[in-house]
Design an enzyme around this catalytic site. Structure first.
Site, short mmCIF file in Angstrom:
data_model
loop_
_atom_site.label_atom_id
_atom_site.label_comp_id
_atom_site.label_asym_id
_atom_site.label_seq_id
_atom_site.Cartn_x
_atom_site.Cartn_y
_atom_site.Cartn_z
N GLU A 35 32.25 79.54 39.91
CA GLU A 35 31.42 78.44 39.39
C GLU A 35 31.78 78.14 37.93
OE1 GLU A 35 29.62 76.61 41.18
OE2 GLU A 35 28.96 77.78 42.90
N ARG A 46 33.34 74.41 37.00
CA ARG A 46 32.47 73.52 36.22
C ARG A 46 32.84 73.53 34.74
NH1 ARG A 46 26.73 73.49 39.41
NH2 ARG A 46 27.43 74.60 41.23
N ASP A 55 35.98 76.64 52.21
CA ASP A 55 36.31 75.24 51.91
C ASP A 55 37.40 74.97 50.87
OD1 ASP A 55 34.58 76.14 49.88
OD2 ASP A 55 33.05 74.63 50.20
N GLU A 76 29.84 65.99 48.93
CA GLU A 76 31.06 66.03 49.75
C GLU A 76 31.27 64.81 50.63
OE1 GLU A 76 28.87 68.57 49.47
OE2 GLU A 76 30.06 69.94 48.23
C1 DMJ Z 1 30.26 71.96 43.99
O1 DMJ Z 1 29.94 72.84 42.99
C2 DMJ Z 1 31.71 72.05 44.37
O2 DMJ Z 1 32.06 70.91 45.06
C3 DMJ Z 1 32.02 73.25 45.18
O3 DMJ Z 1 33.36 73.28 45.60
C4 DMJ Z 1 31.15 73.32 46.39
N1 DMJ Z 1 29.81 72.96 46.18
C5 DMJ Z 1 29.32 72.17 45.13
C6 DMJ Z 1 28.64 70.89 45.51
O4 DMJ Z 1 28.08 70.83 46.73
#
Ligand code: DMJ
Length: 725
Positions: free
Chosen positions: A345, A349, A478, A612
């Site tokens: 995270e 971010r 993912d 998404e």
């Molecule tokens: C985001 O922080 C990013 O897209 C991450 O890869 C997955 N989830 C969240 C948003 O849903």
């Protein structure tokens, strides 16, 4: 305006005021320009002095300085020669994100001239209104299918952008005329989302232009002028330009009214965060206080500022952008705190956000902060395999994995989603260490045996062995797949290893996990050992865009099928939205004989402002120009406004199947970073952050593509100097 019988003393005075306004504008522009240029000069000096310090030799420093000089001269010349500013007005995009459109049609030229005249007239009215203490405002009206309006509060500094937006709308043919009332009350513009008769707001049908059939068109779409933003070919190391196939060459057009509405949502989200949670991580809109989720280690890291700042920049919200930049400069630091941070995270971010801001602006502050954060994460990589742990303490450097993760495993979507940021950080700092760290992860994943060609979600960083054999394109898996494709794109399509790993993984996923429901909906199942779980996470909805982007960038035997799968998945995610009374999609949805694209379990029914689905609308829109993706995005905007908006920001919903759902009281930082950015770009034309020059990290922070984007800002290579290594 200043001729004929009205050319008398009062008119002369008015002309004087107009001239003053023009002078003020020119001064403002010059000032902004000099800020820009001074940043570049500062950056140049900084890189030169860093290089000198690292080498300790006068001659070496001179050589490096010359190299750096050469490297930045193109950019500087461009800025000086064209007076091309990051912001030419608050109503436009920063110019360095936008590729100039190839040519203007005669009709557009006429509209441009008309709009120019109106801008002058707006200035005149504004000056008059200021002098008489009235508010200045502009409104634009259109006939037929579209109408637009823009009203501003205050005099020139506040009203002007809105009026310019109205003039811009006229220029684009969205509206027929702009009326300039003498006085308008000081009120904010009402949300215009119910105004248009067709919800389009665009008189000229930009999304439905006639297209040539696929057989008539070239298979390759080459970036204009050799790939540089301004046609300066920065030299793709592959020896060619970035190849990106799109269905036609129409730049897409802008849907002004919709885009302006999304911008206004961003202002609402930001201003309330600023009011009630400034410097904290996120906002609780219902209780009007800060929210500190544990993913940020419970410290005040200004997550919403760092995550949302590039969106403000893209939208031209300059004042807000500057507030955020100031906060980062004065307050953002991980020194002297003992936070336990999520490596993933924090990377996507904070490092991702800073890197994008550095690419956008060249401001060395962001490069320093990106490196500062990445250095704090490095102790997590000290494992026998080089696969990092999930959590790291910023003070002690102690790192560990989550207790719940399959016998002490690290998580695929976490350690596999560092590559873009770390590779780019090495290139802009000249320090290869960061790239080496992610390259090690790549090698482990390349060499390890993959059950059925698939990557399980869990890998033990000590033994290098897989944990539970669960596979997913949703939670826990993912963005690993996303980063394989995007690492190749980011490298200017030279990192063939990444593309091969992506292609091989997709073949296995297609075969083992992609399925079609009895009623024809395409979805990606989870796979647990040998059993398919016919469930798709909202998180997996990004894969519609991923399949399409992969198909558009390489010709092979799977291409057409993958493009169809990308469209099919995106359609399924849209179905999951419109099958809920709120028109917003659940966290996960299932497929069985009884249901399709619907959540069954209570803990799957929430919506937390996730991006998404809109990400896939955006990518599919760019690649196909099928108007339906814009319309689906607009449906979602209306649903967000109806159910998630509160007087003090935006909340998620606890159950999307309830007509009046309870709100969750969290405005996620990714709502500003991703959800609103993708929606805004969906209604912008293709010249804004073109996909052959920028690649989006998994938090929607755009990173430049090497060799295709002159804002890549590569630094000369130095010896590794990271103090955290
Ligand atoms: C985001 O922080 C990013 O897209 C991450 O890869 C997955 N989830 C969240 C948003 O849903």
């Amino acid at each position: 305006m200043c001729s004929g019988k009205f050319f008398r003393m009062p008119t002369l005075a008015i002309c004087g005021v107009v001239l003053t306004i023009i002078l003020v504008c020119i001064t403002g522009i010059t000032l902004t320009n000099s800020i820009n240029i001074s940043n570049i000069v500062k950056l140049r000096e900084k890189v030169a002095s860093d290089s000198a310090a690292a080498n300790g030799g006068h001659q070496a420093a001179q050589t490096r300085a010359a190299l750096v000089e050469q490297q930045y001269s193109t950019l500087q010349q461009h800025q000086l020669s064209q007076s091309d500013l990051n912001y030419i007005s608050a109503s436009t995009h920063p110019k360095n994100l936008q590729r100039p459109l190839q040519q203007q049609l005669p009709q557009q030229q006429q509209q441009q001239q008309k709009a120019n005249k109106i801008v002058i007239e707006i200035g005149l009215r504004s000056a008059n209104d200021s002098a008489s203490g009235k508010a200045a405002s502009g409104s634009a009206s259109g006939s037929g299918s579209g109408s637009g309006s823009a009203s501003g509060s205050g005099n020139m500094p506040l009203g002007m952008p809105h009026m310019l937006e109205a003039a811009e709308a006229l220029m684009e043919g969205n509206v027929d005329s702009i009326s300039l009332p003498a006085a308008v009350p000081l009120v904010a513009a009402a949300p215009p989302f119910e105004k248009s008769t067709n919800g389009n707001g665009n008189k000229r049908s930009t999304g439905n232009s006639p297209r040539s059939s696929p057989t008539e068109q070239s298979n390759e779409w080459r970036s204009t002028g050799g790939g540089g933003v301004n046609g300066n070919d920065t030299g793709n190391p592959r020896g060619g330009n970035i190849v990106m196939d799109i269905r036609d060459h129409n730049p897409g057009g802008i849907q002004f009214e919709r885009r302006a509405h999304v911008k206004q949502m961003m202002e609402h989200a930001w201003h309330n965060y600023k009011l009630y949670a400034w410097g904290k991580n996120e906002l609780r809109p219902l209780s009007q206080r800060p929210h500190s989720g544990s993913i940020f280690g419970s410290y005040d890291l200004g997550a919403t500022i760092v995550d949302g700042l590039d969106t403000l920049y893209i939208m031209g919200l300059e004042n807000e952008y500057r507030e955020g930049r100031d906060w980062i400069e004065r307050k953002f630091s991980l020194d002297n705190i003992s936070a336990e941070l999520s490596v993933f995270e924090t990377n996507i971010r904070f490092v991702g956000g800073m890197l994008t801001l550095y690419a956008f602006t060249g401001d060395p502050l962001y490069k320093e902060k990106a490196q500062h954060v990445a250095d704090k994460l490095l102790p997590a990589f000290q494992t026998p395999t080089g696969i990092p742990y999930a959590l790291v303490n910023t003070k002690s450097g102690m790192a560990k994995n989550y207790g719940w993760a399959s016998g002490g495993s690290s998580i695929l979507s976490e350690f596999g989603t560092l590559h873009l940021e770390f590779a780019y950080l090495s290139d802009i700092t000249g320090n290869p260490l960061y790239r080496e760290r992610v390259q090690t992860i790549r090698q482990v994943l390349k060499e390890i045996e993959k059950p059925k060609g698939l990557y399980p979600n869990f890998l033990n960083p000590k033994t290098g062995k897989w944990g539970q054999l669960h596979m997913s394109l949703g939670a826990l898996g993912d963005s690993y797949y996303e980063y394989l494709l995007k690492a190749w794109l980011q490298s200017g399509q030279t990192d063939e290893e990444a593309r091969e790993m992506y292609d091989e993984a997709m073949v296995a996923i297609m075969d083992k996990m992609v399925r079609t429901s009895p009623n024809g909906l395409t979805y990606v199942s989870d796979l647990k050992f040998d059993r398919l779980e016919h469930k798709m996470d909202h998180l997996a909805c990004f894969s519609g865009g991923l399949f399409a982007l992969g198909a558009a960038t390489r010709q092979n035997e799977h291409r057409d099928k993958y493009m169809e799968v990308g469209k099919g998945i995106t359609n399924t995610c849209h179905e999951s939205y419109i099958r809920a009374p709120t028109q917003l999609g659940p966290e996960a949805f299932r497929f069985s004989d009884a249901v399709e694209a619907r959540a069954l379990r209570s803990q799957e029914k929430y919506y937390i402002l996730r991006p998404e689905t809109f990400e896939s609308y955006f990518v599919l829109w760019r690649l196909t120009h099928d108007q339906k993706y814009r319309d689906w995005g607009w449906e979602a905007v209306l649903a967000l406004e109806k159910h998630c908006r509160t007087p003090h920001g935006y909340c998620g919903l606890r159950n999307v199947y309830q007509p009046e759902p309870q709100k969750d009281d969290v405005q996620q930082s990714f709502f500003l970073a991703e959800t609103l950015k993708y929606l805004y770009l969906l209604f912008s034309d293709d010249s804004v952050l073109p996909l052959d020059e920028w690649v989006f990290n998994t938090e929607a922070h755009p990173l430049p593509i090497k060799g295709a984007n002159q804002y890549y800002r590569q630094a000369p290579v130095t010896l590794p100097v990271s103090n955290a290594s």
